[in-house]
Design a protein around this motif. Sequence first.
Motif, PDB file in Angstrom:
ATOM      1  N   ALA A   1       0.830  -1.263   0.161  1.00 54.94           N
ATOM      2  CA  ALA A   1       0.061   0.185  -0.059  1.00 54.94           C
ATOM      3  C   ALA A   1       0.883   1.303   0.076  1.00 54.94           C
ATOM      4  N   MET A   2       1.898   1.120   0.856  1.00 59.07           N
ATOM      5  CA  MET A   2       2.767   2.477   0.869  1.00 59.07           C
ATOM      6  C   MET A   2       3.599   2.523  -0.454  1.00 59.07           C
ATOM      7  N   GLY A   3       3.802   1.469  -1.187  1.00 62.58           N
ATOM      8  CA  GLY A   3       4.479   1.647  -2.401  1.00 62.58           C
ATOM      9  C   GLY A   3       3.504   1.982  -3.299  1.00 62.58           C
ATOM     10  N   ALA A   4       2.287   1.727  -3.379  1.00 63.08           N
ATOM     11  CA  ALA A   4       1.312   2.280  -4.244  1.00 63.08           C
ATOM     12  C   ALA A   4       1.242   3.776  -4.287  1.00 63.08           C
ATOM     13  N   VAL A   5       1.157   4.243  -2.793  1.00 64.63           N
ATOM     14  CA  VAL A   5       0.971   5.745  -2.869  1.00 64.63           C
ATOM     15  C   VAL A   5       2.064   6.535  -3.170  1.00 64.63           C
ATOM     16  N   GLY A   6       3.156   6.006  -2.804  1.00 62.77           N
ATOM     17  CA  GLY A   6       4.443   6.668  -3.297  1.00 62.77           C
ATOM     18  C   GLY A   6       4.554   6.641  -4.993  1.00 62.77           C
ATOM     19  N   THR A   7       4.101   5.572  -5.625  1.00 65.24           N
ATOM     20  CA  THR A   7       4.131   5.662  -6.972  1.00 65.24           C
ATOM     21  C   THR A   7       3.270   6.429  -7.569  1.00 65.24           C
ATOM     22  N   HIS A   8       2.058   6.949  -7.057  1.00 63.38           N
ATOM     23  CA  HIS A   8       1.250   7.936  -7.342  1.00 63.38           C
ATOM     24  C   HIS A   8       1.846   9.338  -7.168  1.00 63.38           C
ATOM     25  N   GLY A   9       2.847   9.754  -6.318  1.00 65.10           N
ATOM     26  CA  GLY A   9       3.516  10.882  -6.359  1.00 65.10           C
ATOM     27  C   GLY A   9       4.327  10.960  -7.150  1.00 65.10           C
ATOM     28  N   TRP A  10       4.988   9.647  -7.534  1.00 67.93           N
ATOM     29  CA  TRP A  10       6.147   9.750  -8.602  1.00 67.93           C
ATOM     30  C   TRP A  10       5.726  10.240 -10.007  1.00 67.93           C
ATOM     31  N   ILE A  11       4.472   9.175 -10.095  1.00 66.56           N
ATOM     32  CA  ILE A  11       3.955   9.640 -11.562  1.00 66.56           C
ATOM     33  C   ILE A  11       3.342  11.048 -11.548  1.00 66.56           C
ATOM     34  N   SER A  12       2.766  11.695 -10.516  1.00 63.03           N
ATOM     35  CA  SER A  12       2.311  13.064 -10.514  1.00 63.03           C
ATOM     36  C   SER A  12       3.321  14.191 -10.501  1.00 63.03           C
TER      37      SER A  12
END
Length: 286
Positions: free
Chosen positions: A122-133
Amino acid sequence: MPRTRTVERSRLVPHTIDGTTHLVLDRYKEDVPLPPRDWDRIVLGTVTGAAAVIGVASIVWSTASIGSLLALVVPLAVAAYAAALVFDLVWLSCMALEWLARYDQERAVLPRRAGYVALGIAMGAVGTHGWISGEFAIGCVAATVSGLAKVLWTVVLRHHAKPLDAFTQQWVDAERAKAGGRLAMVSVRRELTRAEQAVAAERAAISGTDSGELPETPDDESETPDDESEQPSATGPMTIADAVRTALSCGISDPEMVLRYVRQVADANVKEESVLRTLRMERKTA
């Protein structure tokens, strides 16, 4: 001055009128001291409530972030946010299972480890969203929301956990195994009963395959001629409907086999149309 509260009590007292005495109920109020506040329990309850609120906030935050990430590839936004809800619910469910196993540390190990794995995803998915943004630093900070909720819940569970000593744990395991064995035998006996009923119904149907006759016993052979056989009684211990239901419950569905079984156990002279009509009715109501 100690704090007190008023309680209503009652007692039996003698009351005499014209020389006749009876015991009557006398109600009165009494001030009793209140126990001191259990601040440990109050603090622990407050922290548990705060952890629950933080858990809900973590679910909302992660769902919004991961749902926005999944919406980039999923046309239906509702489906994306529903799938995003799974990420935090998994590790929170593992925390709930860990809570249920708070008296058994060995059983709590698996949900604890699974919770950490789900939390990392879950934390990796949230971090990925910030990276893509384009805001990787903000994504990393956002990912810590779920991590902080997990840490707080872990600490709270440690305070609620009541580990058992080795001897008591072995006694609990033995009692749990005994109860589990009794519960398993309920299903096993039910399965064996169904199998025995199916075998009995199959034997009854096969015994009347050639001529609808009952097998002869040694006494019958000495009392009747060889070319004669004993016919089943015209009326049996079962009704036609009961016999049809029994055959169906035992897995006998072929109309001819059902007819032979009914003639064997219910009525030797039953008409085929009656059995078929009953069979159709039982299948409709099944």
